[in-house]
Design an enzyme around this catalytic site. Structure first.
Site, mmCIF file in Angstrom:
data_model
loop_
_atom_site.group_PDB
_atom_site.id
_atom_site.type_symbol
_atom_site.label_atom_id
_atom_site.label_comp_id
_atom_site.label_asym_id
_atom_site.label_seq_id
_atom_site.Cartn_x
_atom_site.Cartn_y
_atom_site.Cartn_z
ATOM 1 N N CYS A 79 26.954 26.986 -7.693
ATOM 2 C CA CYS A 79 28.106 27.567 -8.181
ATOM 3 C C CYS A 79 29.162 26.604 -8.356
ATOM 4 O O CYS A 79 29.191 25.632 -9.155
ATOM 5 C CB CYS A 79 28.668 28.868 -7.301
ATOM 6 S SG CYS A 79 29.877 29.684 -8.157
ATOM 7 N N HIS A 167 24.210 32.345 -7.226
ATOM 8 C CA HIS A 167 23.925 32.173 -5.735
ATOM 9 C C HIS A 167 22.812 32.639 -5.057
ATOM 10 O O HIS A 167 22.563 33.777 -5.159
ATOM 11 C CB HIS A 167 25.203 33.269 -4.981
ATOM 12 C CG HIS A 167 26.579 32.543 -5.195
ATOM 13 N ND1 HIS A 167 26.980 31.725 -4.372
ATOM 14 C CD2 HIS A 167 27.535 32.780 -6.249
ATOM 15 C CE1 HIS A 167 28.306 31.356 -4.622
ATOM 16 N NE2 HIS A 167 28.629 31.850 -5.820
ATOM 17 N N GLU A 169 21.735 32.561 -1.985
ATOM 18 C CA GLU A 169 21.541 32.776 -0.929
ATOM 19 C C GLU A 169 22.071 34.377 -0.604
ATOM 20 O O GLU A 169 21.687 34.849 0.450
ATOM 21 C CB GLU A 169 22.843 32.166 0.000
ATOM 22 C CG GLU A 169 24.233 32.226 -0.578
ATOM 23 C CD GLU A 169 24.703 31.535 -1.578
ATOM 24 O OE1 GLU A 169 25.963 31.387 -1.841
ATOM 25 O OE2 GLU A 169 23.787 31.016 -2.439
#
Length: 509
Positions: A79, A167, A169
Protein backbone atom coordinates in the site's frame (compact mmCIF):
# COMPACT_ATOMS: atom_id res chain seq x y z
CA UNK A 1 17.62 -14.72 18.08
CA UNK A 2 16.59 -15.17 14.47
CA UNK A 3 16.57 -12.15 12.17
CA UNK A 4 14.39 -13.25 9.26
CA UNK A 5 11.99 -10.45 8.35
CA UNK A 6 12.03 -6.75 9.21
CA UNK A 7 8.70 -4.90 8.97
CA UNK A 8 9.02 -1.12 8.78
CA UNK A 9 6.00 0.52 10.39
CA UNK A 10 4.61 3.72 8.86
CA UNK A 11 1.72 3.92 11.33
CA UNK A 12 -0.75 1.59 9.62
CA UNK A 13 -3.56 0.03 11.65
CA UNK A 14 -2.68 -3.23 9.86
CA UNK A 15 1.04 -3.42 10.69
CA UNK A 16 0.61 -5.93 13.51
CA UNK A 17 -1.54 -8.03 11.17
CA UNK A 18 1.38 -8.28 8.73
CA UNK A 19 3.53 -9.63 11.54
CA UNK A 20 0.87 -12.11 12.62
CA UNK A 21 0.49 -13.47 9.07
CA UNK A 22 4.26 -13.83 8.71
CA UNK A 23 4.46 -15.65 12.04
CA UNK A 24 1.64 -17.97 10.89
CA UNK A 25 4.01 -19.07 8.12
CA UNK A 26 6.46 -20.14 10.87
CA UNK A 27 8.77 -17.27 9.91
CA UNK A 28 10.20 -14.91 12.51
CA UNK A 29 9.67 -11.17 12.02
CA UNK A 30 10.12 -7.93 13.92
CA UNK A 31 8.34 -4.57 13.66
CA UNK A 32 10.43 -1.41 13.84
CA UNK A 33 9.35 2.21 13.28
CA UNK A 34 10.53 3.54 9.89
CA UNK A 35 12.43 6.26 11.74
CA UNK A 36 14.20 3.90 14.14
CA UNK A 37 15.91 1.29 11.99
CA UNK A 38 17.93 -1.56 13.53
CA UNK A 39 21.68 -1.08 13.56
CA UNK A 40 22.50 -3.94 11.18
CA UNK A 41 19.97 -4.31 8.36
CA UNK A 42 22.12 -6.98 6.73
CA UNK A 43 21.00 -9.45 9.42
CA UNK A 44 17.53 -9.61 7.85
CA UNK A 45 16.62 -11.83 4.92
CA UNK A 46 13.68 -9.70 3.74
CA UNK A 47 12.06 -6.33 4.48
CA UNK A 48 8.36 -5.35 4.28
CA UNK A 49 7.17 -1.73 4.12
CA UNK A 50 3.78 -1.31 5.81
CA UNK A 51 0.82 0.84 4.87
CA UNK A 52 0.27 4.25 6.41
CA UNK A 53 -2.48 6.82 7.09
CA UNK A 54 -0.25 9.40 5.34
CA UNK A 55 -0.03 10.31 1.66
CA UNK A 56 3.39 10.10 0.01
CA UNK A 57 2.59 13.50 -1.48
CA UNK A 58 2.13 15.14 1.94
CA UNK A 59 4.76 17.27 3.64
CA UNK A 60 4.50 15.14 6.78
CA UNK A 61 4.83 11.84 4.90
CA UNK A 62 7.23 9.28 6.43
CA UNK A 63 10.53 9.15 4.51
CA UNK A 64 12.60 6.08 5.39
CA UNK A 65 16.24 5.64 4.50
CA UNK A 66 16.19 2.60 2.21
CA UNK A 67 19.80 2.93 1.03
CA UNK A 68 20.83 -0.24 2.88
CA UNK A 69 17.69 -2.14 1.85
CA UNK A 70 16.43 -1.53 -1.69
CA UNK A 71 18.29 -3.67 -4.19
CA UNK A 72 20.30 -5.35 -1.42
CA UNK A 73 17.67 -7.54 0.31
CA UNK A 74 14.27 -8.76 -0.96
CA UNK A 75 11.82 -5.92 -0.39
CA UNK A 76 8.01 -5.84 -0.43
CA UNK A 77 6.10 -2.55 -0.34
CA UNK A 78 2.48 -2.80 0.84
CA UNK A 79 0.00 0.00 0.00
CA UNK A 80 1.87 3.13 1.22
CA UNK A 81 5.10 1.17 0.77
CA UNK A 82 4.24 0.51 -2.88
CA UNK A 83 3.34 4.15 -3.45
CA UNK A 84 6.51 5.32 -1.72
CA UNK A 85 8.68 3.15 -3.99
CA UNK A 86 6.84 4.53 -7.03
CA UNK A 87 6.78 8.20 -5.97
CA UNK A 88 10.49 8.34 -5.15
CA UNK A 89 11.57 5.95 -7.89
CA UNK A 90 10.61 7.92 -10.99
CA UNK A 91 6.90 7.04 -11.01
CA UNK A 92 3.80 9.08 -10.24
CA UNK A 93 1.26 8.89 -7.41
CA UNK A 94 -1.93 10.94 -7.59
CA UNK A 95 -5.29 11.14 -5.79
CA UNK A 96 -7.61 8.29 -6.79
CA UNK A 97 -10.38 9.17 -9.22
CA UNK A 98 -12.62 6.51 -7.69
CA UNK A 99 -12.80 5.36 -4.08
CA UNK A 100 -10.32 2.51 -3.63
CA UNK A 101 -11.43 1.02 -0.35
CA UNK A 102 -12.76 -2.44 0.41
CA UNK A 103 -12.99 -5.64 -1.59
CA UNK A 104 -11.68 -5.85 -5.14
CA UNK A 105 -10.76 -8.67 -7.50
CA UNK A 106 -7.54 -9.15 -9.44
CA UNK A 107 -8.76 -8.89 -13.03
CA UNK A 108 -5.27 -9.45 -14.45
CA UNK A 109 -2.34 -11.49 -13.09
CA UNK A 110 0.93 -12.25 -14.84
CA UNK A 111 0.85 -16.00 -14.40
CA UNK A 112 4.58 -16.37 -15.01
CA UNK A 113 5.45 -14.37 -11.91
CA UNK A 114 6.60 -16.51 -8.94
CA UNK A 115 5.10 -13.80 -6.73
CA UNK A 116 1.61 -14.95 -7.77
CA UNK A 117 2.22 -18.70 -7.76
CA UNK A 118 -1.03 -20.48 -6.86
CA UNK A 119 -3.11 -17.29 -7.19
CA UNK A 120 -5.79 -17.16 -9.88
CA UNK A 121 -7.40 -14.29 -11.75
CA UNK A 122 -10.46 -13.16 -9.82
CA UNK A 123 -8.76 -13.55 -6.44
CA UNK A 124 -10.25 -11.15 -3.89
CA UNK A 125 -7.98 -8.51 -2.33
CA UNK A 126 -8.54 -5.66 0.14
CA UNK A 127 -7.86 -2.06 -0.89
CA UNK A 128 -7.53 0.83 1.55
CA UNK A 129 -6.04 3.97 0.00
CA UNK A 130 -7.02 7.39 -1.33
CA UNK A 131 -3.96 7.78 -3.62
CA UNK A 132 -3.09 5.52 -6.54
CA UNK A 133 -0.04 4.85 -8.72
CA UNK A 134 -0.52 6.45 -12.14
CA UNK A 135 2.96 5.75 -13.50
CA UNK A 136 5.32 2.97 -12.49
CA UNK A 137 8.82 3.76 -11.20
CA UNK A 138 11.90 3.24 -13.36
CA UNK A 139 12.57 -0.34 -14.53
CA UNK A 140 9.23 -1.55 -13.14
CA UNK A 141 7.03 -4.29 -14.61
CA UNK A 142 3.29 -4.57 -13.95
CA UNK A 143 2.29 -7.89 -12.35
CA UNK A 144 -1.43 -7.44 -11.56
CA UNK A 145 -4.46 -5.15 -11.94
CA UNK A 146 -8.01 -4.76 -10.66
CA UNK A 147 -10.93 -3.14 -12.47
CA UNK A 148 -10.12 0.23 -10.89
CA UNK A 149 -6.39 -0.07 -10.11
CA UNK A 150 -4.16 -0.58 -13.14
CA UNK A 151 -0.98 -1.09 -11.13
CA UNK A 152 -2.22 -3.29 -8.28
CA UNK A 153 1.18 -5.03 -8.19
CA UNK A 154 4.57 -4.47 -9.79
CA UNK A 155 8.21 -5.44 -9.43
CA UNK A 156 11.54 -3.76 -10.21
CA UNK A 157 13.68 -5.51 -12.79
CA UNK A 158 17.22 -6.43 -11.75
CA UNK A 159 16.41 -6.63 -8.01
CA UNK A 160 14.06 -8.49 -5.67
CA UNK A 161 11.82 -5.49 -5.07
CA UNK A 162 8.05 -6.06 -5.19
CA UNK A 163 5.11 -3.79 -4.49
CA UNK A 164 1.35 -4.20 -4.07
CA UNK A 165 -1.36 -1.59 -3.51
CA UNK A 166 -3.62 -4.02 -1.63
CA UNK A 167 -3.28 -5.53 1.84
CA UNK A 168 -2.38 -9.25 1.83
CA UNK A 169 -2.40 -9.36 5.63
CA UNK A 170 -6.17 -8.94 6.12
CA UNK A 171 -8.50 -11.91 5.93
CA UNK A 172 -10.49 -10.26 3.12
CA UNK A 173 -7.51 -10.87 0.81
CA UNK A 174 -8.28 -14.54 0.21
CA UNK A 175 -4.84 -15.46 -1.17
CA UNK A 176 -2.90 -12.99 0.96
CA UNK A 177 -1.13 -15.65 2.98
CA UNK A 178 -0.12 -17.46 -0.21
CA UNK A 179 1.29 -14.23 -1.66
CA UNK A 180 3.33 -13.56 1.48
CA UNK A 181 4.62 -17.14 1.40
CA UNK A 182 5.55 -16.77 -2.27
CA UNK A 183 7.59 -13.68 -1.46
CA UNK A 184 9.21 -14.82 1.78
CA UNK A 185 9.82 -18.50 1.01
CA UNK A 186 9.89 -18.67 -2.79
CA UNK A 187 11.69 -15.41 -3.54
CA UNK A 188 13.59 -14.53 -0.33
CA UNK A 189 14.37 -18.19 0.42
CA UNK A 190 13.53 -17.99 4.15
CA UNK A 191 13.10 -21.28 5.98
CA UNK A 192 9.88 -21.84 7.94
CA UNK A 193 11.56 -22.73 11.21
CA UNK A 194 9.84 -20.36 13.68
CA UNK A 195 7.96 -23.00 15.69
CA UNK A 196 6.98 -23.19 19.38
CA UNK A 197 9.46 -26.00 20.03
CA UNK A 198 12.31 -24.05 18.44
CA UNK A 199 11.33 -20.94 20.39
CA UNK A 200 11.45 -22.87 23.67
CA UNK A 201 14.87 -24.36 22.90
CA UNK A 202 16.37 -21.03 21.80
CA UNK A 203 14.83 -19.06 24.68
CA UNK A 204 15.89 -21.49 27.42
CA UNK A 205 19.44 -21.50 26.06
CA UNK A 206 19.50 -17.69 25.85
CA UNK A 207 18.09 -17.35 29.40
CA UNK A 208 20.79 -19.64 30.79
CA UNK A 209 23.48 -17.48 29.21
CA UNK A 210 21.81 -14.24 30.30
CA UNK A 211 21.06 -15.21 33.91
CA UNK A 212 23.81 -17.69 34.83
CA UNK A 213 23.39 -18.50 38.53
CA UNK A 214 21.48 -15.30 39.33
CA UNK A 215 18.15 -15.35 41.15
CA UNK A 216 14.97 -14.07 39.48
CA UNK A 217 11.74 -12.95 41.16
CA UNK A 218 8.54 -12.99 39.12
CA UNK A 219 4.99 -11.89 39.91
CA UNK A 220 2.44 -14.54 38.97
CA UNK A 221 -1.09 -13.41 38.18
CA UNK A 222 -2.74 -16.72 37.41
CA UNK A 223 -2.99 -15.70 33.75
CA UNK A 224 -1.46 -17.20 30.63
CA UNK A 225 1.46 -14.80 30.08
CA UNK A 226 3.00 -14.90 33.55
CA UNK A 227 2.50 -18.67 33.76
CA UNK A 228 4.26 -19.39 30.46
CA UNK A 229 7.05 -16.94 31.38
CA UNK A 230 7.49 -18.73 34.71
CA UNK A 231 7.74 -22.18 33.12
CA UNK A 232 10.32 -20.95 30.60
CA UNK A 233 12.41 -19.37 33.35
CA UNK A 234 12.06 -22.47 35.52
CA UNK A 235 13.37 -24.62 32.66
CA UNK A 236 16.38 -22.33 32.38
CA UNK A 237 17.31 -21.68 36.03
CA UNK A 238 15.22 -24.07 38.15
CA UNK A 239 15.10 -23.21 41.86
CA UNK A 240 16.73 -19.82 41.24
CA UNK A 241 13.31 -18.64 40.07
CA UNK A 242 11.18 -17.29 42.93
CA UNK A 243 7.51 -16.61 42.11
CA UNK A 244 5.17 -14.39 44.10
CA UNK A 245 1.39 -14.65 43.79
CA UNK A 246 -0.39 -11.76 45.50
CA UNK A 247 -4.02 -11.82 46.57
CA UNK A 248 -5.20 -8.23 46.23
CA UNK A 249 -8.68 -9.11 47.48
CA UNK A 250 -10.06 -8.43 44.00
CA UNK A 251 -9.57 -11.86 42.44
CA UNK A 252 -12.36 -14.19 41.39
CA UNK A 253 -14.06 -16.39 43.99
CA UNK A 254 -11.59 -18.88 45.53
CA UNK A 255 -9.01 -17.81 42.91
CA UNK A 256 -6.13 -17.36 45.34
CA UNK A 257 -6.29 -20.89 46.75
CA UNK A 258 -7.04 -22.72 43.50
CA UNK A 259 -4.37 -20.95 41.45
CA UNK A 260 -1.77 -21.33 44.19
CA UNK A 261 -2.46 -25.07 44.34
CA UNK A 262 -2.18 -25.32 40.55
CA UNK A 263 1.21 -23.60 40.57
CA UNK A 264 2.49 -25.87 43.32
CA UNK A 265 1.47 -28.89 41.19
CA UNK A 266 3.65 -27.44 38.40
CA UNK A 267 6.70 -27.64 40.71
CA UNK A 268 7.17 -23.88 40.65
CA UNK A 269 8.74 -22.21 43.67
CA UNK A 270 5.78 -20.03 44.68
CA UNK A 271 5.11 -17.75 47.64
CA UNK A 272 1.45 -16.86 48.23
CA UNK A 273 0.81 -13.47 49.84
CA UNK A 274 -2.67 -12.55 51.04
CA UNK A 275 -2.68 -8.74 51.07
CA UNK A 276 -6.46 -8.33 50.66
CA UNK A 277 -6.90 -6.04 53.66
CA UNK A 278 -4.03 -3.81 52.57
CA UNK A 279 -5.50 -3.28 49.09
CA UNK A 280 -9.11 -2.82 50.22
CA UNK A 281 -8.05 -0.34 52.90
CA UNK A 282 -6.08 1.68 50.33
CA UNK A 283 -9.10 1.72 48.00
CA UNK A 284 -11.68 2.72 50.62
CA UNK A 285 -13.83 5.62 49.43
CA UNK A 286 -12.18 5.90 46.00
CA UNK A 287 -14.51 5.90 42.97
CA UNK A 288 -12.44 7.34 40.12
CA UNK A 289 -11.35 4.46 37.81
CA UNK A 290 -7.91 5.89 37.06
CA UNK A 291 -7.26 6.56 40.72
CA UNK A 292 -8.27 3.01 41.59
CA UNK A 293 -5.81 1.64 39.05
CA UNK A 294 -2.99 3.79 40.38
CA UNK A 295 -3.66 2.77 43.98
CA UNK A 296 -3.69 -0.91 43.04
CA UNK A 297 -0.51 -0.56 40.99
CA UNK A 298 1.30 1.31 43.78
CA UNK A 299 0.14 -1.09 46.49
CA UNK A 300 1.12 -4.10 44.41
CA UNK A 301 4.64 -2.77 43.94
CA UNK A 302 4.93 -2.13 47.69
CA UNK A 303 3.76 -5.66 48.55
CA UNK A 304 5.91 -7.21 45.84
CA UNK A 305 8.95 -5.23 46.94
CA UNK A 306 8.46 -6.42 50.53
CA UNK A 307 8.51 -10.03 49.34
CA UNK A 308 11.42 -9.52 46.93
CA UNK A 309 13.56 -8.19 49.78
CA UNK A 310 13.02 -11.47 51.66
CA UNK A 311 14.85 -13.30 48.85
CA UNK A 312 18.58 -13.02 49.37
CA UNK A 313 20.71 -11.70 46.48
CA UNK A 314 17.89 -11.52 43.90
CA UNK A 315 19.12 -9.60 40.83
CA UNK A 316 16.39 -9.90 38.19
CA UNK A 317 12.68 -9.20 37.84
CA UNK A 318 10.88 -11.57 35.45
CA UNK A 319 7.90 -10.18 33.56
CA UNK A 320 5.34 -11.62 31.15
CA UNK A 321 5.56 -8.68 28.72
CA UNK A 322 4.38 -9.71 25.24
CA UNK A 323 5.08 -8.24 21.80
CA UNK A 324 2.07 -5.90 21.43
CA UNK A 325 3.27 -4.10 24.61
CA UNK A 326 6.76 -3.75 23.11
CA UNK A 327 5.41 -2.45 19.79
CA UNK A 328 3.22 0.09 21.57
CA UNK A 329 6.19 1.47 23.50
CA UNK A 330 8.26 2.06 20.34
CA UNK A 331 5.47 3.09 17.95
CA UNK A 332 6.06 5.51 15.05
CA UNK A 333 4.68 8.43 17.04
CA UNK A 334 6.14 7.31 20.36
CA UNK A 335 4.09 5.73 23.13
CA UNK A 336 0.38 6.44 22.64
CA UNK A 337 -1.57 8.51 25.13
CA UNK A 338 -2.35 6.54 28.27
CA UNK A 339 -5.93 5.28 28.08
CA UNK A 340 -5.64 3.17 31.22
CA UNK A 341 -2.76 2.96 33.65
CA UNK A 342 -1.70 -0.31 35.28
CA UNK A 343 -3.20 -2.56 32.63
CA UNK A 344 -0.70 -5.03 34.03
CA UNK A 345 2.24 -4.44 36.31
CA UNK A 346 4.50 -2.19 34.31
CA UNK A 347 7.74 -0.36 34.96
CA UNK A 348 9.77 -0.65 38.13
CA UNK A 349 10.21 2.22 40.56
CA UNK A 350 13.77 3.41 41.04
CA UNK A 351 14.05 1.91 44.53
CA UNK A 352 13.81 -1.63 43.11
CA UNK A 353 17.32 -2.03 41.74
CA UNK A 354 16.56 -5.08 39.61
CA UNK A 355 17.35 -5.86 36.01
CA UNK A 356 14.38 -6.98 33.89
CA UNK A 357 14.09 -10.28 31.99
CA UNK A 358 11.14 -10.74 29.61
CA UNK A 359 11.18 -14.15 27.90
CA UNK A 360 7.92 -13.54 25.99
CA UNK A 361 8.63 -10.04 24.72
CA UNK A 362 8.70 -11.15 21.05
CA UNK A 363 5.49 -13.24 21.11
CA UNK A 364 1.87 -12.43 20.30
CA UNK A 365 -0.84 -13.73 22.64
CA UNK A 366 -1.79 -16.69 20.47
CA UNK A 367 1.90 -17.64 20.18
CA UNK A 368 2.24 -17.57 23.97
CA UNK A 369 -0.50 -20.18 24.18
CA UNK A 370 1.15 -22.36 21.52
CA UNK A 371 4.49 -22.14 23.34
CA UNK A 372 2.74 -23.09 26.57
CA UNK A 373 1.15 -26.10 24.85
CA UNK A 374 4.56 -27.21 23.54
CA UNK A 375 5.78 -27.25 27.16
CA UNK A 376 2.78 -29.40 28.20
CA UNK A 377 1.17 -26.74 30.40
CA UNK A 378 -2.38 -27.74 31.37
CA UNK A 379 -4.77 -26.77 28.51
CA UNK A 380 -7.24 -25.44 31.08
CA UNK A 381 -4.57 -23.03 32.32
CA UNK A 382 -3.67 -21.93 28.78
CA UNK A 383 -7.33 -21.48 27.86
CA UNK A 384 -8.06 -19.08 30.72
CA UNK A 385 -9.78 -15.89 29.71
CA UNK A 386 -7.82 -12.64 30.08
CA UNK A 387 -8.43 -10.95 33.43
CA UNK A 388 -7.62 -7.28 34.11
CA UNK A 389 -4.60 -6.47 36.26
CA UNK A 390 -6.67 -4.39 38.72
CA UNK A 391 -9.09 -7.32 39.01
CA UNK A 392 -12.70 -6.77 40.10
CA UNK A 393 -11.93 -3.18 41.15
CA UNK A 394 -12.65 -1.98 37.61
CA UNK A 395 -15.75 -4.17 37.38
CA UNK A 396 -17.24 -2.55 40.48
CA UNK A 397 -18.31 0.88 39.25
CA UNK A 398 -17.85 3.40 42.02
CA UNK A 399 -16.20 2.84 45.39
CA UNK A 400 -14.99 -0.56 46.59
CA UNK A 401 -16.30 -2.29 49.71
CA UNK A 402 -15.86 -5.87 50.94
CA UNK A 403 -19.60 -6.42 50.50
CA UNK A 404 -19.52 -5.29 46.87
CA UNK A 405 -16.54 -7.57 46.22
CA UNK A 406 -18.47 -10.49 47.75
CA UNK A 407 -21.52 -9.82 45.59
CA UNK A 408 -19.51 -9.56 42.38
CA UNK A 409 -17.42 -12.64 43.15
CA UNK A 410 -20.61 -14.67 43.61
CA UNK A 411 -22.18 -13.31 40.40
CA UNK A 412 -18.99 -13.82 38.40
CA UNK A 413 -18.63 -17.38 39.67
CA UNK A 414 -22.16 -18.30 38.61
CA UNK A 415 -21.63 -16.75 35.15
CA UNK A 416 -18.21 -18.27 34.42
CA UNK A 417 -19.11 -21.67 35.89
CA UNK A 418 -22.25 -21.63 33.74
CA UNK A 419 -20.23 -20.92 30.60
CA UNK A 420 -18.05 -23.93 31.40
CA UNK A 421 -20.90 -26.32 32.21
CA UNK A 422 -22.77 -25.33 29.04
CA UNK A 423 -19.66 -25.83 26.86
CA UNK A 424 -19.51 -22.11 26.00
CA UNK A 425 -16.35 -21.03 27.84
CA UNK A 426 -13.89 -21.87 25.06
CA UNK A 427 -16.08 -20.11 22.49
CA UNK A 428 -15.72 -16.84 24.39
CA UNK A 429 -12.50 -14.77 24.47
CA UNK A 430 -13.31 -12.94 27.70
CA UNK A 431 -16.26 -12.90 30.06
CA UNK A 432 -17.13 -11.29 33.34
CA UNK A 433 -19.73 -9.45 35.38
CA UNK A 434 -19.95 -5.77 36.25
CA UNK A 435 -21.58 -4.42 39.41
CA UNK A 436 -23.43 -1.24 38.48
CA UNK A 437 -23.71 1.76 40.83
CA UNK A 438 -27.51 1.72 40.67
CA UNK A 439 -30.30 0.08 42.64
CA UNK A 440 -33.55 -0.95 41.01
CA UNK A 441 -37.00 -1.87 42.27
CA UNK A 442 -37.94 -5.54 42.29
CA UNK A 443 -40.43 -7.94 43.83
CA UNK A 444 -39.40 -11.10 45.68
CA UNK A 445 -42.30 -13.04 47.12
CA UNK A 446 -44.76 -10.41 48.24
CA UNK A 447 -42.08 -7.94 49.23
CA UNK A 448 -40.69 -4.96 47.39
CA UNK A 449 -36.89 -4.94 46.96
CA UNK A 450 -34.47 -2.17 46.09
CA UNK A 451 -31.20 -3.90 45.23
CA UNK A 452 -28.21 -3.98 42.89
CA UNK A 453 -28.11 -4.46 39.13
CA UNK A 454 -25.33 -6.45 37.46
CA UNK A 455 -24.31 -6.52 33.79
CA UNK A 456 -22.90 -9.64 32.14
CA UNK A 457 -20.25 -9.21 29.42
CA UNK A 458 -18.94 -11.83 26.96
CA UNK A 459 -16.88 -10.97 23.89
CA UNK A 460 -15.07 -12.74 21.08
CA UNK A 461 -11.72 -11.40 19.89
CA UNK A 462 -8.26 -12.39 18.72
CA UNK A 463 -6.07 -9.98 20.65
CA UNK A 464 -8.40 -7.55 22.42
CA UNK A 465 -7.76 -4.72 19.95
CA UNK A 466 -11.28 -5.19 18.57
CA UNK A 467 -14.10 -7.30 20.02
CA UNK A 468 -17.68 -8.31 19.27
CA UNK A 469 -20.26 -9.29 21.88
CA UNK A 470 -21.13 -12.99 21.88
CA UNK A 471 -24.65 -14.02 20.98
CA UNK A 472 -25.13 -16.37 23.94
CA UNK A 473 -28.22 -18.63 23.85
CA UNK A 474 -31.34 -17.11 25.39
CA UNK A 475 -32.01 -20.20 27.50
CA UNK A 476 -28.47 -19.94 28.92
CA UNK A 477 -28.91 -16.26 29.78
CA UNK A 478 -32.31 -17.01 31.32
CA UNK A 479 -30.83 -19.74 33.52
CA UNK A 480 -27.86 -17.63 34.62
CA UNK A 481 -30.07 -14.61 35.37
CA UNK A 482 -32.39 -16.73 37.51
CA UNK A 483 -29.47 -18.34 39.35
CA UNK A 484 -27.87 -14.98 40.11
CA UNK A 485 -31.05 -13.38 41.42
CA UNK A 486 -32.04 -16.43 43.46
CA UNK A 487 -28.60 -17.17 44.93
CA UNK A 488 -26.83 -13.81 45.33
CA UNK A 489 -28.21 -11.72 48.14
CA UNK A 490 -28.26 -8.05 47.16
CA UNK A 491 -28.97 -8.45 43.40
CA UNK A 492 -32.43 -8.27 41.84
CA UNK A 493 -31.71 -7.40 38.20
CA UNK A 494 -29.38 -8.79 35.48
CA UNK A 495 -28.66 -7.20 32.06
CA UNK A 496 -26.48 -8.36 29.15
CA UNK A 497 -24.02 -5.97 27.47
CA UNK A 498 -24.31 -6.12 23.65
CA UNK A 499 -21.74 -3.39 22.84
CA UNK A 500 -18.80 -4.07 20.52
CA UNK A 501 -15.28 -2.62 20.63
CA UNK A 502 -15.05 -0.06 19.18
CA UNK A 503 -16.88 2.08 20.17
CA UNK A 504 -17.16 0.51 23.63
CA UNK A 505 -14.21 -1.04 25.46
CA UNK A 506 -14.25 -4.59 26.81
CA UNK A 507 -14.09 -3.43 30.43
CA UNK A 508 -16.43 -0.75 31.70
CA UNK A 509 -13.67 1.18 33.49
Amino acid sequence: MQHDVLILDFGSQYTQLIARRVRELNIYCEIHPFNNLPDDISRYKAVILSGSPYSVRGEDAPHPDLSEIKGKVPLLGVCYGAQYLAHFGGGSVEPSETREYGRAKLSYIDGDEPFFKGVSTGSQVWMSHSDTIKKLPDNAVKMASTADVDYAAYRIEGEDTYAIQFHPEVYHSTDGKQILENFLVGIAGISQSWTPDNFVDMTVEALRKQLGNDKVVLALSGGVDSTVAAVLLHRAIGANLHCVFVNNGLLRKNEFDTVLKRYENMNLNVIGVDASDRFLSALAGVSDPEQKRKIIGRTFIEVFDDEAHKIKDVKWLGQGTIYPDVIESISVNGPSATIKSHHNVGGLPDFMKLKVVEPLRMLFKDEVRRVGASMAIDPEQLGRHPFPGPGLAIRILGDITPEKVRILQEVDDIFVSGLKSWGLYDKVWQAGAILLPVNSVGVMGDERTYEKCVALRAVESTDGMTADWVNLPYDFLQKISNDIINRVKGVNRVVYDISSKPPATIEWE
